[in-house]
Design a protein around this motif. Sequence first.
Motif, PDB file in Angstrom:
ATOM      1  N   TRP A  25       0.852  -1.179   0.000  1.00 57.34           N
ATOM      2  CA  TRP A  25       0.000   0.000   0.000  1.00 57.34           C
ATOM      3  C   TRP A  25       0.894   1.237   0.000  1.00 57.34           C
ATOM      4  CZ3 TRP A  25      -5.381  -0.708   0.205  1.00 57.34           C
ATOM      5  CH2 TRP A  25      -5.799  -2.018   0.478  1.00 57.34           C
ATOM      6  N   VAL A  26       0.391   2.283  -0.598  1.00 60.96           N
ATOM      7  CA  VAL A  26       1.080   3.568  -0.567  1.00 60.96           C
ATOM      8  C   VAL A  26       0.176   4.557   0.157  1.00 60.96           C
ATOM      9  CG1 VAL A  26       2.051   5.457  -1.904  1.00 60.96           C
ATOM     10  CG2 VAL A  26       2.293   3.100  -2.715  1.00 60.96           C
ATOM     11  N   VAL A  27       0.663   5.040   1.284  1.00 57.39           N
ATOM     12  CA  VAL A  27      -0.083   5.992   2.101  1.00 57.39           C
ATOM     13  C   VAL A  27       0.822   7.190   2.366  1.00 57.39           C
ATOM     14  CG1 VAL A  27      -1.314   6.384   4.261  1.00 57.39           C
ATOM     15  CG2 VAL A  27      -1.381   4.113   3.182  1.00 57.39           C
ATOM     16  N   GLY A  28       0.365   8.378   2.033  1.00 58.07           N
ATOM     17  CA  GLY A  28       1.179   9.567   2.238  1.00 58.07           C
ATOM     18  C   GLY A  28       2.480   9.537   1.452  1.00 58.07           C
ATOM     19  N   GLY A  29       2.452   8.871   0.309  1.00 57.39           N
ATOM     20  CA  GLY A  29       3.623   8.806  -0.542  1.00 57.39           C
ATOM     21  C   GLY A  29       4.654   7.771  -0.133  1.00 57.39           C
ATOM     22  N   PRO A 332      10.096   5.955   0.508  1.00 59.73           N
ATOM     23  CA  PRO A 332       9.331   6.663  -0.521  1.00 59.73           C
ATOM     24  C   PRO A 332       8.855   5.675  -1.583  1.00 59.73           C
ATOM     25  CG  PRO A 332      11.336   7.868  -0.007  1.00 59.73           C
ATOM     26  CD  PRO A 332      11.437   6.537   0.701  1.00 59.73           C
ATOM     27  N   ALA A 333       7.606   5.831  -2.002  1.00 62.88           N
ATOM     28  CA  ALA A 333       7.003   4.879  -2.939  1.00 62.88           C
ATOM     29  C   ALA A 333       7.429   5.209  -4.365  1.00 62.88           C
ATOM     30  CB  ALA A 333       5.490   4.882  -2.804  1.00 62.88           C
ATOM     31  N   ASP A 334       8.643   4.759  -4.712  1.00 62.79           N
ATOM     32  CA  ASP A 334       9.171   4.878  -6.066  1.00 62.79           C
ATOM     33  C   ASP A 334       9.246   3.470  -6.632  1.00 62.79           C
ATOM     34  OD1 ASP A 334       9.515   7.549  -5.479  1.00 62.79           O
ATOM     35  OD2 ASP A 334      11.672   7.409  -5.156  1.00 62.79           O
ATOM     36  N   LEU A 335       8.359   3.170  -7.554  1.00 63.15           N
ATOM     37  CA  LEU A 335       8.287   1.799  -8.052  1.00 63.15           C
ATOM     38  C   LEU A 335       7.761   1.770  -9.476  1.00 63.15           C
ATOM     39  CD1 LEU A 335       5.018   0.644  -7.776  1.00 63.15           C
ATOM     40  CD2 LEU A 335       5.594   1.202  -5.408  1.00 63.15           C
ATOM     41  N   ASP A 358       7.190   8.869  -5.698  1.00 62.63           N
ATOM     42  CA  ASP A 358       6.729   9.494  -4.455  1.00 62.63           C
ATOM     43  C   ASP A 358       5.235   9.261  -4.236  1.00 62.63           C
ATOM     44  OD1 ASP A 358       9.045  10.516  -3.241  1.00 62.63           O
ATOM     45  OD2 ASP A 358       9.079  12.231  -4.580  1.00 62.63           O
ATOM     46  N   GLY A 359       4.794   8.060  -4.587  1.00 62.81           N
ATOM     47  CA  GLY A 359       3.411   7.664  -4.315  1.00 62.81           C
ATOM     48  C   GLY A 359       2.407   8.104  -5.351  1.00 62.81           C
ATOM     49  N   ARG A 360       2.837   8.846  -6.365  1.00 59.31           N
ATOM     50  CA  ARG A 360       1.925   9.302  -7.413  1.00 59.31           C
ATOM     51  C   ARG A 360       2.137   8.506  -8.684  1.00 59.31           C
ATOM     52  NH1 ARG A 360       3.637  13.648  -4.529  1.00 59.31           N
ATOM     53  NH2 ARG A 360       2.059  15.143  -3.825  1.00 59.31           N
ATOM     54  N   VAL A 361       1.046   8.092  -9.311  1.00 53.83           N
ATOM     55  CA  VAL A 361       1.143   7.409 -10.582  1.00 53.83           C
ATOM     56  C   VAL A 361       1.438   8.470 -11.651  1.00 53.83           C
ATOM     57  CG1 VAL A 361      -0.028   5.997 -12.293  1.00 53.83           C
ATOM     58  CG2 VAL A 361      -0.455   5.599  -9.861  1.00 53.83           C
ATOM     59  N   VAL A 362       2.652   8.385 -12.232  1.00 54.05           N
ATOM     60  CA  VAL A 362       3.078   9.421 -13.190  1.00 54.05           C
ATOM     61  C   VAL A 362       3.224   8.862 -14.598  1.00 54.05           C
ATOM     62  CG1 VAL A 362       4.265  10.818 -11.457  1.00 54.05           C
ATOM     63  CG2 VAL A 362       5.512   8.981 -12.624  1.00 54.05           C
ATOM     64  N   GLY A 363       3.018   7.574 -14.753  1.00 52.40           N
ATOM     65  CA  GLY A 363       3.122   6.992 -16.077  1.00 52.40           C
ATOM     66  C   GLY A 363       2.588   5.579 -16.104  1.00 52.40           C
TER      67      GLY A 363
END
Length: 363
Positions: A25-29, A332-335, A358-363
């Motif tokens: 899970w990703v919570v708060g990035g 940090p959620a970098d995956l 950083d927890g945001r889906v960017v691609g």
Amino acid sequence: MSDHAVLHVRGRILVGPEEVRDELWVVGGRVTYDRPAGAQDVRTVDGWALPGLVDAHCHVGLGAHGPVDRDVAEKQALTDREAGTLLIRDAGSPSDTRWVDDREDLPKIIRAGRHIARTRRYIRGYAHEIEPADLVAYVAREARRGDGWVKLVGDWIDRDLGDLAPSWPRQAVEAAIAEAHRLGARVTAHCFAENSLRDLVEAGIDCVEHATGLTDDLIPLFAERGVAIVPTLVNIATFPKLAEGGEAKFPRWSAHMRRLHERRYDTVRGAYDAGIPVFVGTDAGGTLPHGLVADEVAELVTAGLPARDALAAATWSARAWLGRPGLEEGAPADLVVYGTDPRADVRVLAAPRRIVLDGRVVG
């Protein structure tokens, strides 16, 4: 996805080459393996998840003729991000890229400052070009400007000799590396040829870029000292073309470059077999395009590295070497998420399904 949204990644989470979980899970990035209570606005992503890929030899802000404008540097970083590269060791750039640190949508960068080269012994516009008497001072300067790394140009063509030759005398290198270490920085060096390597390693260098000159007599020294290499095989592939271009003026250099190219896979496999740490780097920037990380991992497999170790060289091992976390609790959620198991076939790295920074889906 909003800043407060929860991301649920399920399928196979490759925390390590052997440690696999079913979900995160990703919570708060940040990564957590505890299901959040009462989570709302949950987005779910399915697939095989890896820590964000690492390009350990990349140049953001560098073009064919030197520094580039910020908009070009931004496109370089975005191209790397879209390939799944979320952590870059910038192995020398004349541009100030600190502005990237304020951008949550761009890869994280570990900087080695600007290249330090001998006068008229490197690509024009790239490096500080100095003489040995100034090497310690410039290393100290770049150690303070960088993020724990300094980049030397260890060898380059000597036009009087007509071939590759070391850039620095042994005493100057010893003093410079000692100063970098005193300031808490590691040192790496561009090296194509054989004859600069022993002095650099015995002087205490931490890493060698390209390392095409690594020979059977030098491999035990690298292994004993724990000196890493970043082979940049996608760059070494350009050697035949470079050799062709220099044939008329520098035939000795051209023949040398061809020999280094011909044995490149044997060199890398020999290093790996001896236990020398090998990491993924593309040498993007300058003349090579960005976004080649999947190609470089595939090249390591072609050289003879097992797929899992080639993958580790761009993920788990590379992050540990650079002192950055992977997918552990609280990181940090970098995956990057893929459709199939990249351990079974590294070619899947060329087709990321989702990129999370950083927890945001960017691609």
